[in-house]
Design an enzyme around this catalytic site. Structure first.
Site, mmCIF file in Angstrom:
data_model
loop_
_atom_site.group_PDB
_atom_site.id
_atom_site.type_symbol
_atom_site.label_atom_id
_atom_site.label_comp_id
_atom_site.label_asym_id
_atom_site.label_seq_id
_atom_site.Cartn_x
_atom_site.Cartn_y
_atom_site.Cartn_z
ATOM 1 N N HIS A 480 35.418 36.459 58.675
ATOM 2 C CA HIS A 480 35.117 37.797 59.183
ATOM 3 C C HIS A 480 36.346 38.709 59.051
ATOM 4 O O HIS A 480 36.267 39.786 58.459
ATOM 5 C CB HIS A 480 34.679 37.682 60.655
ATOM 6 C CG HIS A 480 34.418 38.995 61.324
ATOM 7 N ND1 HIS A 480 33.140 39.419 61.623
ATOM 8 C CD2 HIS A 480 35.254 39.989 61.743
ATOM 9 C CE1 HIS A 480 33.214 40.619 62.194
ATOM 10 N NE2 HIS A 480 34.484 40.987 62.287
ATOM 11 N N GLU A 481 37.451 38.255 59.605
ATOM 12 C CA GLU A 481 38.645 39.102 59.580
ATOM 13 C C GLU A 481 39.118 39.342 58.146
ATOM 14 O O GLU A 481 39.605 40.424 57.816
ATOM 15 C CB GLU A 481 39.774 38.487 60.424
ATOM 16 C CG GLU A 481 39.460 38.380 61.911
ATOM 17 C CD GLU A 481 38.961 39.677 62.533
ATOM 18 O OE1 GLU A 481 39.340 40.772 62.072
ATOM 19 O OE2 GLU A 481 38.167 39.585 63.493
ATOM 20 N N HIS A 484 37.413 42.278 56.649
ATOM 21 C CA HIS A 484 38.092 43.545 56.973
ATOM 22 C C HIS A 484 39.309 43.716 56.063
ATOM 23 O O HIS A 484 39.585 44.802 55.560
ATOM 24 C CB HIS A 484 38.571 43.550 58.427
ATOM 25 C CG HIS A 484 37.489 43.709 59.446
ATOM 26 N ND1 HIS A 484 36.551 44.717 59.393
ATOM 27 C CD2 HIS A 484 37.200 42.993 60.566
ATOM 28 C CE1 HIS A 484 35.740 44.627 60.441
ATOM 29 N NE2 HIS A 484 36.108 43.583 61.167
ATOM 30 N N HIS A 487 38.425 44.828 52.599
ATOM 31 C CA HIS A 487 38.041 46.243 52.614
ATOM 32 C C HIS A 487 39.301 47.115 52.558
ATOM 33 O O HIS A 487 39.362 48.108 51.836
ATOM 34 C CB HIS A 487 37.250 46.496 53.903
ATOM 35 C CG HIS A 487 36.402 47.729 53.905
ATOM 36 N ND1 HIS A 487 35.733 48.154 55.016
ATOM 37 C CD2 HIS A 487 36.109 48.636 52.939
ATOM 38 C CE1 HIS A 487 35.058 49.263 54.733
ATOM 39 N NE2 HIS A 487 35.282 49.587 53.473
#
Ligand SMILES: [Zn+2]
Length: 695
Positions: A480-481, A484, A487
């Site tokens: 998940h991290e 980020h 991105h």
């Protein structure tokens, strides 16, 4: 604070800036922070004045936008190591340094946002058709966004309202810092020393070893239970000792409040009331009815009503399933003689039911997830999806021995970005997991500044000589991290205000992150890294099948909890009335009456540790997780329709979403990737809630 730096000393926070170097964490000390920030603010003020003067004749990108952005970038790069160290290496010195810097930074940000001359200069550029037409599309968007942000910072207010608005910003930044510090202090103030191992019955060997290590770190015998995630999760999931579970639950759920073992000592109650009142007042000063309305200026959703309808629809679809899950928990508890289940029983019996139904324990997976292999596997997944390589950089100074620095490179070797990975829980580190930018991608006179990220998690640390062995949930958090991080780092946008995550509508920010989690649930991707840390044996097929089959275990319960938190946050910011007697806890109680299937104990003070909302960027925006999950589930469905590593689909996600940043609206990015607007079907299907919409 005491000034031990004189003007002739070098300051590592400043020395790195013009050379575009990484921070020298071996040299940075708390006493460098305040002088650096003072210098940078003074520099920025001069740059702004100069830019305003030079844009009198001609307001252009080069005369006004570039210099303003460059000054902001220097300030950000100079301060972000300070803010980061304050979060992950918290100490009295860093606290003092951070608190000394924050009011100056807040005042400067407000001053810039309300600078009418600066606003007018940018407006002249925007309103001059010839000059505006000379900008490329991305630059035009930066200029339009800047004008919007001036409005939201109160540039149009009269002098006395400007002053009040500035006071509010100042106080809010103070309050959120104190909120976070209270929470950290409260979390660290509590621990339970266990000297009789029989009290730990049910806890797996790994958890006992962790608690023993916690004790040894404090020169204690036996075991020490703390409120760090790996410790309290283990107790609430596995401890047969109901009194121990209750004790940990009580301490955790009352942190920084008026109740519980440290009740009143680090109490956030008054701060929270003041935060809500000030947010409301600032929104009203700007002409919005409430803070929720104001926050929508930077979101995909059109109105609080649209968000509420979305959340209540999810609750409706989920409630029956959640009730059934809870009924089963109550039935299991009765077999142990527990007639009325309490909040500290839910996780424990949920795990028992899972072990019974799916015939495995979370703990069984740990040996297959040694952290170094998982991290390497994550990189291989990313390599296959986006055709980029990730390599560790040696000899880069960091703030702790656990931290590793990596570079992302194109296959031809050219760098795309750099990140610091800080994986394990430790004292003095804020809880949770998050990605923060050190710097954003932007072009400058000497070339391109590449993005750099800090990735922070709080995983189970290595114990003894073994590598850290992660739970599947921790593996998912890492992915998940890193979503980020991708991105932020894979962006191709040359202008920092809309590069990577910057400027993306907040309720779309969780798209790339939740999207990446899907690769933790597929055989083909797990086979790239899930292997026993001793034998090297791959995750056995039957264990994978069990994991996969249990994916939606307690999904109704989980979904309702997220809906409850989201609705609570939304209504706090939408329905605030200065004169109303309705308290924060009343609002929570109303939401729970409406959507929850079980009421927590009266001493529970969940809001007092809700840092996403009271000390983070998620105010009136916690719903973003569910909102963006519609996008992330539907985006992943494009791979389900082709293949898990389908090259063309991966490339399309890279070029239409990750690389685009905020150069387009999030919806346009999504449509460009998927060929249509998002549908909720994939989210419902993945959550086991059926994919067809009721009429
Ligand atoms: Zn996230």
């Amino acid at each position: 604070m005491s000034q031990t730096i004189d003007a002739n000393d070098t300051n590592p926070l400043l020395d790195m800036l013009d050379a575009h170097r990484l921070p020298d964490f071996a040299e940075i000390r708390a006493e460098h922070a305040e002088p650096a920030v003072e210098t940078l603010i003074a520099d920025a003020r001069r740059a702004v004045d100069r830019a305003i003067a030079e844009s009198m004749d001609e307001a252009s990108w080069a005369t006004i936008v570039e210099p303003i952005d460059a000054a902001g970038d220097r300030l950000e790069r100079g301060f972000s190591p300070v803010s980061h160290l304050h979060s992950v290496m918290n100490s009295p010195a860093w606290r003092e340094a951070y608190q000394a810097c924050l009011p100056k930074l807040t005042a400067f940000a407000t001053e810039m946002g309300q600078n009418s001359q600066l606003f007018e200069a940018i407006k002249r550029l925007h309103d001059d058709p010839a000059a505006f037409a000379r900008l490329n599309e991305a630059q035009q968007r930066v200029v339009s966004r800047m004008l919007r942000d001036f409005e939201l910072a109160g540039v149009a207010l009269d002098a006395s309202d400007k002053t009040r608005f500035a006071e509010i910003q100042q106080r809010l930044s103070e309050l959120s810092t104190t909120f976070q510090q209270n929470l950290l202090d409260a979390s660290q103030a509590w621990s339970q020393h266990v000297t009789d191992e029989s009290e730990l019955a049910g806890l797996p060997a790994s958890a006992r070893a962790l608690l023993a290590q916690n004790a040894a770190n404090k020169d204690l015998d036996g075991w020490r239970v703390t409120l760090d995630a790996p410790s309290f999760i283990a107790v609430l999931t596995y401890a047969d000792n109901r009194a121990l579970r209750e004790s940990v639950y009580r301490a955790f759920s009352t942190r920084a409040s008026d109740t519980g073992p440290n009740g009143g000592e680090f109490d956030n109650s008054a701060l929270m009331d003041e935060i809500l009142a000030l947010r409301h007042e600032s929104a009203q000063l700007l002409g919005f009815a409430n803070y929720a309305d104001k926050s929508l200026a930077k979101k995909m959703a059109d109105s609080p009503a649209e968000i509420e309808t979305f959340l209540l629809d999810l609750a409706d679809r989920t409630k029956d399933q959640a009730r059934a899950e809870l009924a089963e928990i109550a039935e299991w508890a009765r077999k142990d003689g527990v007639d009325e289940i309490a909040a500290w029983d839910v996780g424990y019996y949920a795990e028992k039911i899972k072990e019974d139904r799916y015939d495995y324990a979370d703990e069984d997976l740990r040996p297959y997830f040694p952290a170094p292999e998982v991290i390497d596997g994550l990189f291989r997944v990313v390599q296959r999806l986006y055709n980029v390589d990730i390599v560790a950089l040696d000899d880069i100074p960091t703030w702790h021995a656990d931290v590793t620095v990596y570079e992302i490179r194109d296959t031809d070797g050219s760098p795309r970005g750099t990140f610091y990975l800080d994986p394990y829980a430790r004292e003095g580190k804020r809880g949770g997991a998050w990605m923060d930018g050190f710097q954003s991608r932007r072009v400058h006179a000497d070339g391109v500044q590449l993005p750099v990220a800090f990735l922070t998690c709080n995983f189970s640390p290595p114990i003894g000589d073994d590598p850290a062995l992660l739970t599947h949930n921790e593996v998912t958090t890492l992915f998940h991290e890193f979503g980020h991080g991708l991105h932020h780092m894979l962006t191709r946008v040359d202008y920092a205000p809309i590069a990577g995550i910057s400027g993306v509508e907040w309720d779309a920010v969780e798209l790339p992150s939740q999207f990446m989690e899907n690769w933790c649930w597929e055989r083909e991707s797990l086979d790239l890294f899930a292997a026993h840390y001793n034998t090297g044996e791959k995750l056995p097929a039957d264990l994978f099948d069990k994991l996969y089959a249990s994916r939606n275990h307690m999904a109704g319960w989980q979904m309702l909890r997220q809906v409850e938190f989201s609705l609570f946050d939304l209504r706090l910011h939408r329905d605030f009335e200065p004169t109303s007697a309705t308290s924060i806890l009343d609002t929570l109680a109303e939401v729970r009456n409406e959507v929850a299937v079980m009421q927590p104990p009266v001493f529970n003070r969940f809001p007092h540790s809700f840092q996403h909302v009271f000390a983070g960027g998620y105010a009136a925006g916690y719903y973003s997780y569910k909102w963006a999950e519609v996008l992330s589930a539907d985006a992943f469905a494009a791979f389900e329709e082709t293949a898990l590593f389908d090259g063309a689909t991966g490339k399309r996600f890279l070029t239409e979403v990750l690389e685009r940043g905020a150069t387009r609206d999030a919806m346009e990015n999504f449509v460009a990737f998927r060929g249509r607007e998002p549908s909720i079907d994939a989210l419902l299907r993945h959550s086991g809630l059926g994919g067809d919409r009721a009429a």
